[in-house]
Enzyme design. Structure first.
Site, short mmCIF file in Angstrom:
data_model
loop_
_atom_site.label_atom_id
_atom_site.label_comp_id
_atom_site.label_asym_id
_atom_site.label_seq_id
_atom_site.Cartn_x
_atom_site.Cartn_y
_atom_site.Cartn_z
N ASP A 34 -3.84 28.92 31.58
CA ASP A 34 -3.99 29.06 30.12
C ASP A 34 -4.39 30.48 29.74
OD1 ASP A 34 -6.54 28.47 31.37
OD2 ASP A 34 -7.39 28.30 29.35
N GLU A 43 -9.04 26.96 31.62
CA GLU A 43 -10.19 27.72 32.12
C GLU A 43 -10.96 28.30 30.95
OE1 GLU A 43 -12.45 31.32 33.40
OE2 GLU A 43 -10.83 31.18 31.95
N GLU A 44 -10.24 28.73 29.92
CA GLU A 44 -10.90 29.45 28.82
C GLU A 44 -11.84 28.54 28.02
OE1 GLU A 44 -10.85 32.50 28.93
OE2 GLU A 44 -9.01 33.18 29.85
N ASP A 103 -9.00 36.06 39.30
CA ASP A 103 -9.15 35.98 37.85
C ASP A 103 -10.05 37.10 37.34
OD1 ASP A 103 -8.96 34.94 35.27
OD2 ASP A 103 -10.61 33.52 35.58
#
Ligand SMILES: [Zn+2]
Length: 421
Positions: free
Chosen positions: A92, A187-188, A210
């Site tokens: 994402d 993840e956000e 990341d």
């Protein structure tokens, strides 16, 4: 220690992969109960399943919460002797800035100076704000067009992991143990990792790919808590409110005004913790303030919590008719608590970074990572660089060299794990 090996090229360049992924809208959304938070994340997940199959990965699974899992088989005689390494990236992009219709621009052979983004000249990546540009002369810099984010966070992670797989296939003389791969949704907003199947993943340790600037390895995250301060007043019709109405908004304002200004995100850096009154709502009857507490030391977090309670006492003294309550929740913990007992995770990442010709920099991240959740569920997971900068905004960028060096580092990393085991 550096090995000068001429590798055969992967079937597709990391840049080509990256440009394909950033064109797919995978923006996630806050405050959605479902995982994935947006259906668009299924599109890239299905694409990646197909690409993993094409690259010879095994045990490919797409979970009902849109997590992609796969395994790359070891090519050593005794794979059981080598711990399984996990590599994780998220699919994402940040909810805050549009990730639809991303039009990546490759600024070939960068020759210095500020970079104005073509579709919105007010969006300028300046050398003043990004001194790293001075080290990027001759590189091909990749940006969005000024209307969206780029999504290097974290499509760079996906592109480099898959190009590593492709490179290993093209160079079977590179010996490695079993590699577990996962691509995660959401993840956000922070909700995707809760559904991660640590046992099924089967890794002894993992790395999220990341991070940002080339060479940076994150071995610490915050200890994080969230405090919700609730102010309860009493509403009546304002026309006949004299002596009756108790307005919680004033207590809310008093409370905020008492927070020390030298311990906020905007006034701290490095290893300094902060308290961040970032969200809330006000109504006469009930106002709430959400304060994020962040520190690298548990004692620092405790002190912040005491401070919030002390301030509640002061506000209470000023507004005795307003009810004030504080509820504190644990969010995640500093991964260093676990990683300090497994120093080889960071040592191997440092060595891989060196072999890729980069200068390793190990530092704390002033934030949390999916790895912080995984670490405390039994899968120790530091965070590795991707070559990207300015995440979550229209000025986000990466470069051809950033992507290539990150890929190179990953190829070295799986080799090193096999060597040292
Ligand atoms: Zn990210």
């Amino acid at each position: 220690m550096t090995q000068a090996v001429a590798l055969r090229s992967p079937t597709e360049s990391v840049l080509a992969r990256f440009l394909r992924y950033v064109a797919i809208d995978t923006q996630s959304a806050e405050d959605v109960d479902a995982v994935p938070s947006t259906p668009a994340q299924w599109d890239i997940a299905r694409l990646l399943v197909g690409e993993l199959r094409h690259l010879g990965a095994q045990d490919i699974r797409l979970s009902d919460t849109c997590v992609v899992y796969a395994t790359i088989a070891a090519n050593l005689d005794d794979p059981a002797a080598i711990p399984v390494i996990g590599l994780i990236a998220h699919m994402d992009t940040a909810p805050a800035v549009s990730g639809a219709n991303v039009k990546a621009v490759v600024h070939a052979d960068y020759q210095g100076g500020d970079i104005a983004l073509p579709a919105d000249p007010t969006q300028v990546i300046t050398v003043a704000a990004n001194p790293v540009l001075q080290d990027m002369l001759g590189d091909d810099i990749i940006t969005a067009d000024g209307t969206t984010l780029l999504g290097s966070d974290d499509k760079a992670g996906i592109a480099t992991i898959l190009t590593m797989v492709d490179t290993l296939r093209a160079n079977p003389e590179i010996l490695h143990g079993t590699i577990a791969i996962a691509f995660t949704p959401d993840e956000e907003p922070g909700s995707g990792i809760a559904t991660f199947d640590v046992d099924g993943f089967g890794a002894a340790f993992a790395y999220t790919v990341d991070g940002d600037g080339l060479g940076i390895i994150y071995d610490e995250t915050w200890h994080a808590r969230t405090a919700t301060v609730t102010f309860t007043g009493r509403n009546t019709h304002p026309g006949s409110a004299k002596g009756l109405l108790v307005n919680s908004v004033f207590a809310f304002a008093d409370y905020v005004s008492r927070l020390p200004t030298d311990m906020l995100p905007e006034t701290t850096e490095g290893r300094e913790g902060f308290v961040h009154p970032g969200r809330g709502s006000i109504e006469v009857e009930r106002s709430t303030l959400v304060v994020d507490l962040r520190d690298f030391e548990p004692t620092g977090l405790e002190a912040q919590e005491r401070l919030l309670r002390d301030i509640a006492g002061q506000t209470q003294g000023q507004y005795p008719d307003v009810g004030i309550e504080i509820a504190v929740e644990d969010r995640y913990r500093n991964i260093k608590d676990v990683l300090k007992d497994q120093p080889h995770l960071i040592e191997n990442a440092i060595e891989a970074t060196r072999r890729a010709g980069l200068t390793p920099v190990v530092r704390p991240i002033r934030g949390g990572t999916d790895g912080a959740q995984l670490t405390f569920r039994g899968l120790p997971t530091p965070d590795l660089f991707t070559g990207g900068y300015n995440f979550h905004g229209k000025l986000e960028f990466n470069s051809r060299r950033g992507l290539e060096k990150t890929t190179e580092m990953l190829v070295h990393l799986v080799q090193i794990v096999a060597e040292v085991s």
